[in-house]
Scaffold this active site. Structure first.
Site, mmCIF file in Angstrom:
data_model
loop_
_atom_site.group_PDB
_atom_site.id
_atom_site.type_symbol
_atom_site.label_atom_id
_atom_site.label_comp_id
_atom_site.label_asym_id
_atom_site.label_seq_id
_atom_site.Cartn_x
_atom_site.Cartn_y
_atom_site.Cartn_z
ATOM 1 N N CYS A 1 0.793 -1.089 0.071
ATOM 2 C CA CYS A 1 0.159 0.010 0.041
ATOM 3 C C CYS A 1 1.040 1.108 0.090
ATOM 4 O O CYS A 1 1.556 1.539 1.026
ATOM 5 C CB CYS A 1 -0.952 -0.027 1.206
ATOM 6 S SG CYS A 1 -2.097 1.526 1.298
ATOM 7 N N GLU B 1 -3.386 1.151 -6.897
ATOM 8 C CA GLU B 1 -2.304 0.316 -7.278
ATOM 9 C C GLU B 1 -1.788 0.624 -8.751
ATOM 10 O O GLU B 1 -2.868 0.793 -9.517
ATOM 11 C CB GLU B 1 -2.378 -1.010 -6.956
ATOM 12 C CG GLU B 1 -1.216 -1.951 -6.811
ATOM 13 C CD GLU B 1 0.012 -1.514 -5.871
ATOM 14 O OE1 GLU B 1 0.775 -0.984 -6.382
ATOM 15 O OE2 GLU B 1 -0.378 -1.713 -4.677
#
Length: 271
Positions: free
Chosen positions: A2, A114
């Site tokens: 993350c 992402e």
């Protein structure tokens, strides 16, 4: 992993979702659609209120700095590298194990970003046969629109070069716990693009479902093996993912337009 996420809910909304009892009204709680490492982020945690006679844990909404600095660290310089802690080893790594037993938090988010690079493109780049095109960012979020409750840890660091009463003498920092990405089909998959979270990236933030929130935040739970049961991934199929503008790749860009769903990957990017 993350490395970037979005957090737009107001304190009043988070208070209702997480049953928060206290937050500092003088602190500015603003929506952030491009949360990056070293920024201040919102965290939900249970701990006694400072200087209060009642020492019971109180559920609070606090602002922490993303990038954990261990209490024993001589300087805070390594915090920017410690934004993620792996669920598989968090209980044994020196930087995280003390926080894992007593200082756990939830980092509320709308979802996380992402970037995708297809395997074939990576192979060509390694061989020097093709210039890497821009990566396509995807936004991953609960399919039902609920809050993405990321499991986190927090820690206190004391800058001993400053007097204790100095406002910068104490740092409160945090890290997001990550786990292996799901390989099952997404709850809602994009028409053209990744069909599973693992197609996007092999790691993902550990999302805590509401039935685990109280146990995760409870500072009285300190048994390592007991706590490790809370690190199990959530049920599969709860997430959706969709392509968003490459504007999110620049941390200076920030606004709700970053969450706008594209019909497909941008021209010149991948899936």
């Amino acid at each position: 992993m993350c490395g970037r996420y979005a957090s737009s809910r107001r304190p009043e909304d988070l208070a209702g979702i997480f049953e928060i009892e206290k937050w500092e009204p003088e602190e500015a709680y603003e929506a952030d659609f491009n949360v990056a490492p070293t920024k201040e982020v919102y965290a939900v945690l249970d701990r006694p209120v400072k200087d209060a006679d009642d020492r019971r844990p109180v559920r609070q909404l606090r602002k922490l700095k993303w990038g954990l600095v261990p209490s024993w660290s001589k300087t805070p310089e390594g915090g920017a590298r410690m934004i993620n802690a792996r669920a598989e080893t968090v209980h044994e790594k020196p930087s995280y194990r003390r926080a894992f037993t007593t200082r756990r938090c939830i980092l509320p988010a709308d979802g996380y970003y992402e970037w995708v690079t297809a395997a074939a493109e990576r192979d060509l780049e390694v061989e020097g046969k093709k210039k890497r095109p821009r990566k396509q960012p995807y936004f991953v979020t609960p399919a039902d629109g609920s809050v993405f409750a990321m499991a986190g840890l927090y820690e206190f660091w004391h800058d001993r070069t400053l007097p204790d009463e100095h406002p910068l003498a104490w740092w409160v920092t945090c890290s997001v716990i990550t786990t292996e990405a799901e390989t099952a089909p997404l709850g809602v998959a994009p028409q053209d693009g990744p069909r599973t979270l693992a197609d996007i990236h092999p790691r993902m933030p550990l999302m805590l479902t509401p039935d685990r929130w109280d146990d995760w935040l409870d500072p009285a739970r300190t048994d390592v093996e007991d706590l490790r049961t809370l690190l199990a991934p959530p049920p599969e199929g709860l997430m959706r993912a969709y392509p968003v503008s490459t504007a999110v790749s620049n941390v200076r860009n920030n606004g709700p337009e970053l969450l706008k769903e594209l019909e497909g990957p941008e021209e010149g990017t991948l899936f």
